[in-house]
Motif scaffolding. Structure first.
Motif, PDB file in Angstrom:
ATOM      1  N   THR A  30      12.410  77.725  41.458  1.00  0.00           N
ATOM      2  CA  THR A  30      13.697  77.057  41.643  1.00  0.00           C
ATOM      3  C   THR A  30      14.612  77.348  40.459  1.00  0.00           C
ATOM      4  OG1 THR A  30      12.871  75.019  40.623  1.00  0.00           O
ATOM      5  CG2 THR A  30      12.665  75.210  43.009  1.00  0.00           C
ATOM      6  N   SER A  32      17.080  74.960  39.185  1.00  0.00           N
ATOM      7  CA  SER A  32      17.592  73.798  38.461  1.00  0.00           C
ATOM      8  C   SER A  32      16.607  72.651  38.573  1.00  0.00           C
ATOM      9  CB  SER A  32      18.949  73.371  39.027  1.00  0.00           C
ATOM     10  OG  SER A  32      18.796  72.856  40.345  1.00  0.00           O
ATOM     11  N   THR A  34      17.307  69.686  39.633  1.00  0.00           N
ATOM     12  CA  THR A  34      17.548  69.023  40.918  1.00  0.00           C
ATOM     13  C   THR A  34      16.774  69.724  42.036  1.00  0.00           C
ATOM     14  OG1 THR A  34      19.755  68.328  40.197  1.00  0.00           O
ATOM     15  CG2 THR A  34      19.318  68.312  42.563  1.00  0.00           C
ATOM     16  N   ASP A  35      16.840  71.061  42.076  1.00  0.00           N
ATOM     17  CA  ASP A  35      16.085  71.819  43.078  1.00  0.00           C
ATOM     18  C   ASP A  35      14.582  71.651  42.882  1.00  0.00           C
ATOM     19  OD1 ASP A  35      18.391  72.729  44.224  1.00  0.00           O
ATOM     20  OD2 ASP A  35      18.377  74.666  43.192  1.00  0.00           O
ATOM     21  N   GLN A  36      14.149  71.615  41.631  1.00  0.00           N
ATOM     22  CA  GLN A  36      12.728  71.441  41.344  1.00  0.00           C
ATOM     23  C   GLN A  36      12.235  70.110  41.894  1.00  0.00           C
ATOM     24  OE1 GLN A  36      11.739  71.225  37.173  1.00  0.00           O
ATOM     25  NE2 GLN A  36       9.555  71.556  37.522  1.00  0.00           N
ATOM     26  N   PHE A  38      13.507  68.390  44.371  1.00  0.00           N
ATOM     27  CA  PHE A  38      13.525  68.431  45.831  1.00  0.00           C
ATOM     28  C   PHE A  38      12.304  69.175  46.376  1.00  0.00           C
ATOM     29  CE2 PHE A  38      14.524  70.814  49.707  1.00  0.00           C
ATOM     30  CZ  PHE A  38      14.817  69.774  50.569  1.00  0.00           C
ATOM     31  N   TRP A  39      12.045  70.394  45.879  1.00  0.00           N
ATOM     32  CA  TRP A  39      10.964  71.197  46.445  1.00  0.00           C
ATOM     33  C   TRP A  39       9.592  70.661  46.057  1.00  0.00           C
ATOM     34  CZ3 TRP A  39      11.645  73.822  50.509  1.00  0.00           C
ATOM     35  CH2 TRP A  39      12.872  74.417  50.770  1.00  0.00           C
ATOM     36  N   GLN A 356      16.409  63.331  41.884  1.00  0.00           N
ATOM     37  CA  GLN A 356      17.558  64.212  42.064  1.00  0.00           C
ATOM     38  C   GLN A 356      18.855  63.511  41.657  1.00  0.00           C
ATOM     39  OE1 GLN A 356      17.742  66.564  45.878  1.00  0.00           O
ATOM     40  NE2 GLN A 356      15.783  65.568  46.234  1.00  0.00           N
TER      41      GLN A 356
END
Length: 407
Positions: A30, A32, A34-36, A38-39, A356
């Protein structure tokens, strides 16, 4: 007990190995924080969904085929999961393998049924405590090993964990005895293996009832803690795999002390339901304090304070186990595992969403603790429901019975 405790120890060491490094591994795919968040939530969600549908089926299968073959299936699923995760080159591979391993893995519930098979009702609180101590010992050894190995390579702990899962499968084949005699086995009723139907029956069982909601709320709080701990400490304190490994090591040490010794003292002096209520209150306070902590050392201090909180799961398992007959232990505890899996489905979605929302705040900001504030509120609600339930259904196990059990 020694046979199943060794099995659980190896199992939990292998699982504990990957905890400090799974979130950082997701982060390599990922761009960022935030993406980390989420995933990582999606990867955790995949396991929870598969385990929710798989646990009651495997629990019912253990009542029919015996505990041993279902445990062996779980070890195989874990080994597959660890090796493929270590070789993963994209997030979708992590999600796919977690779906497979979640469907095949119900080791905790089957191990609890194994203990119930070989224990008189008056011994179960003590022996579930011994099992809990073994879980804790796995988290003493696993996360710190995972943190140190992950400091070398994020992929290395997964291959070591896969090797341990294979060792456990070999041990199960040649050494682990079966705990469920053939005369106590029952046919699989596929309608009852339906996870939603199993949860409904669990709620209708005499002596359990609204305790299902208590278990669900407490489990949801616990899984939010599990799925957000590494990312939370990373975002708030800048911890890496090594620091997170040592923090999880501290949790494991406390779990061993509590489950291996202190809970035996507690059940001699208090009924399981009273311990559960005190533990729920303790957990609510500690979740709040974890969320407010602005220095890394505070996390360790709060871990030490949460002594009674670490007794909640064992005492609730004891009450549930004594509410059903010996022919339904696997299915009932499989239903509890399915309930836990349902909360494991919701926890990463809720926890990652809250992280997030707060990932952009500076290190040390109290708002990053949002997942823990929610956990505290869930424990408060669970406490209210538990008090109401135990007033209507006093536990059949009294302190004097626990004291009379062999030590």
């Amino acid at each position: 007990m020694p046979f199943i405790m060794l099995t659980v120890l190896i199992d939990m060491v292998s699982i504990g190995l990957i905890i400090p490094v799974l979130a950082p591994l997701v982060g390599t795919f990922t761009g960022s924080q935030t993406d980390q968040a989420f995933w990582y939530g999606m990867v955790s969600l995949a396991f929870g969904v598969a385990n929710f549908f798989g646990s009651p089926v495997l629990g019912a299968a253990s009542d029919h085929f015996g505990r041993r073959p279902v445990l062996l299936l779980g070890f195989t699923g874990l080994a597959l999961s660890f090796f493929v995760t270590g070789l993963a080159t994209a997030v979708w591979m992590l999600i796919a393998v977690r779906l497979v391993s979640g469907a095949l893995q119900a080791n905790a519930a089957v191990a609890q049924a194994y203990v119930a098979d070989i224990s008189a009702p008056s011994e179960r609180a003590k022996r579930f405590g011994m099992l809990g101590a073994t879980f804790g010992m796995g988290f003493v050894l696993g996360p710190v090993m995972g943190g140190l190995l992950g400091h070398i390579s994020l992929h290395l702990p997964f291959f070591v964990a896969g090797g341990l899962a294979i060792v456990n499968a070999i041990y199960g084949v040649f050494v682990l005895p079966e705990s469920l005699p053939k005369e106590r086995r029952v046919p699989i009723d596929w309608r009852k293996a339906n996870p939603l139907a199993s949860l409904r029956r669990l709620g209708e069982t005499e002596g359990i009832g609204t305790l299902v909601a208590v278990i669900g709320l407490s489990s949801l709080a616990q899984f939010i803690l599990h799925t957000t701990w590494v990312l939370y400490t990373t975002f708030k304190f800048g911890w890496g795999p090594k620091e997170n490994g040592w923090s999880l090591f501290a949790i494991g040490v406390m779990a061993v002390l509590v489950q291996g010794g202190l809970i035996r003292v507690a059940v001699k002096r208090m009924a399981p339901q009273r311990i559960a209520v005190i533990g729920l209150v303790s957990s609510a306070i500690c979740y709040l304090l974890w969320g407010l902590a602005n220095q890394g050392w505070m996390m360790y201090a709060i871990i030490v304070l949460d002594i009674f909180g670490m007794m909640v799961s064992t005492t609730l398992q004891t009450v549930v186990s004594t509410a059903v007959d010996e022919h339904s232990q696997g299915r009932t505890l499989g239903s509890v595992a399915s309930l836990n899996s349902l909360t494991a489905v919701a926890a990463p979605v809720i926890g990652s969403f809250l992280l997030q929302l707060t990932a952009h705040f500076p290190r040390g900001d109290w708002r990053i603790g949002a997942p823990f504030y929610l956990c505290a509120a869930l424990q408060v609600l669970a406490t209210v429901l538990a008090i109401q339930h135990f007033r209507r259904h006093p536990s059949p196990l009294k302190p004097t019975e626990a004291e009379a059990a062999p030590t």
